[in-house]
Design a protein around this motif. Structure first.
Motif, PDB file in Angstrom:
ATOM      1  N   LYS A  88      32.357  43.287  40.470  1.00 17.45           N
ATOM      2  CA  LYS A  88      33.647  43.870  40.856  1.00 17.45           C
ATOM      3  C   LYS A  88      33.602  44.337  42.306  1.00 17.45           C
ATOM      4  N   LEU A  89      32.520  44.991  42.671  1.00 15.77           N
ATOM      5  CA  LEU A  89      32.379  45.479  44.042  1.00 15.77           C
ATOM      6  C   LEU A  89      32.250  44.324  45.032  1.00 15.77           C
ATOM      7  N   ILE A  90      31.544  43.292  44.638  1.00 12.20           N
ATOM      8  CA  ILE A  90      31.385  42.132  45.518  1.00 12.20           C
ATOM      9  C   ILE A  90      32.727  41.464  45.769  1.00 12.20           C
ATOM     10  N   LYS A  91      33.568  41.378  44.735  1.00 13.96           N
ATOM     11  CA  LYS A  91      34.883  40.758  44.905  1.00 13.96           C
ATOM     12  C   LYS A  91      35.705  41.492  45.960  1.00 13.96           C
ATOM     13  N   THR A  92      35.669  42.808  45.944  1.00 16.04           N
ATOM     14  CA  THR A  92      36.422  43.551  46.966  1.00 16.04           C
ATOM     15  C   THR A  92      35.771  43.381  48.331  1.00 16.04           C
ATOM     16  N   GLY A  93      34.442  43.297  48.361  1.00 15.37           N
ATOM     17  CA  GLY A  93      33.743  43.058  49.622  1.00 15.37           C
ATOM     18  C   GLY A  93      34.090  41.703  50.215  1.00 15.37           C
ATOM     19  N   VAL A  94      34.196  40.708  49.365  1.00 15.10           N
ATOM     20  CA  VAL A  94      34.553  39.361  49.823  1.00 15.10           C
ATOM     21  C   VAL A  94      35.959  39.358  50.419  1.00 15.10           C
TER      22      VAL A  94
END
Length: 129
Positions: free
Chosen positions: A58-64
């Motif tokens: 979930k955090l990676i998706k927002t980072g992307v």
């Protein structure tokens, strides 16, 4: 007490100016690219520290998403920084690969690369013309 406050202001002013004062003129033109790269880095770092695969993804998706924004801002006419764009896109690529990971260890290896690429945006901006 008042003299302590004045002392703290005098002592911390040079430190604060170093980080928040006059930035490189190129960084000013690329400020949004830098801001989004910093935000992406923070999300990737939280993902790196996550203890569950789902939380990390979930955090990676927002980072992307934020790294994608950084890339877009780096090629605006004001900024025009191809190196920053490439680094931001590297962060996107590593982030997307991390999202596809099936175990936390391989995810963390890839998200670490995404973190590094996000920081590379910050180092590229001062060299932009």
């Amino acid at each position: 007490m008042k003299s302590l406050s004045i002392f703290l202001v005098i002592c911390t002013a040079p430190f604060l100016l170093t980080f928040f004062g006059d930035r490189n003129p190129a960084q000013g033109k690329c400020g949004m690219a830098v801001t989004y790269a910093e935000m992406a880095f923070k999300d990737f770092k939280k993902a790196y520290k996550a203890t569950s695969l789902d939380d990390a993804k979930k955090l990676i998706k927002t980072g992307v998403k934020k790294a994608t924004q950084s890339s877009a801002y780096s090629i605006t006419p004001d900024c025009n920084c191809g190196n920053a764009k490439n680094y931001a896109l590297n962060a996107v690529t590593f982030g997307n690969k991390a999202i596809k990971s099936n175990d936390l260890d391989s995810l963390k290896e890839l998200v670490k690369k995404a973190m590094d690429a996000s920081l590379d945006v910050l180092t590229a901006v001062p060299d932009c013309k």
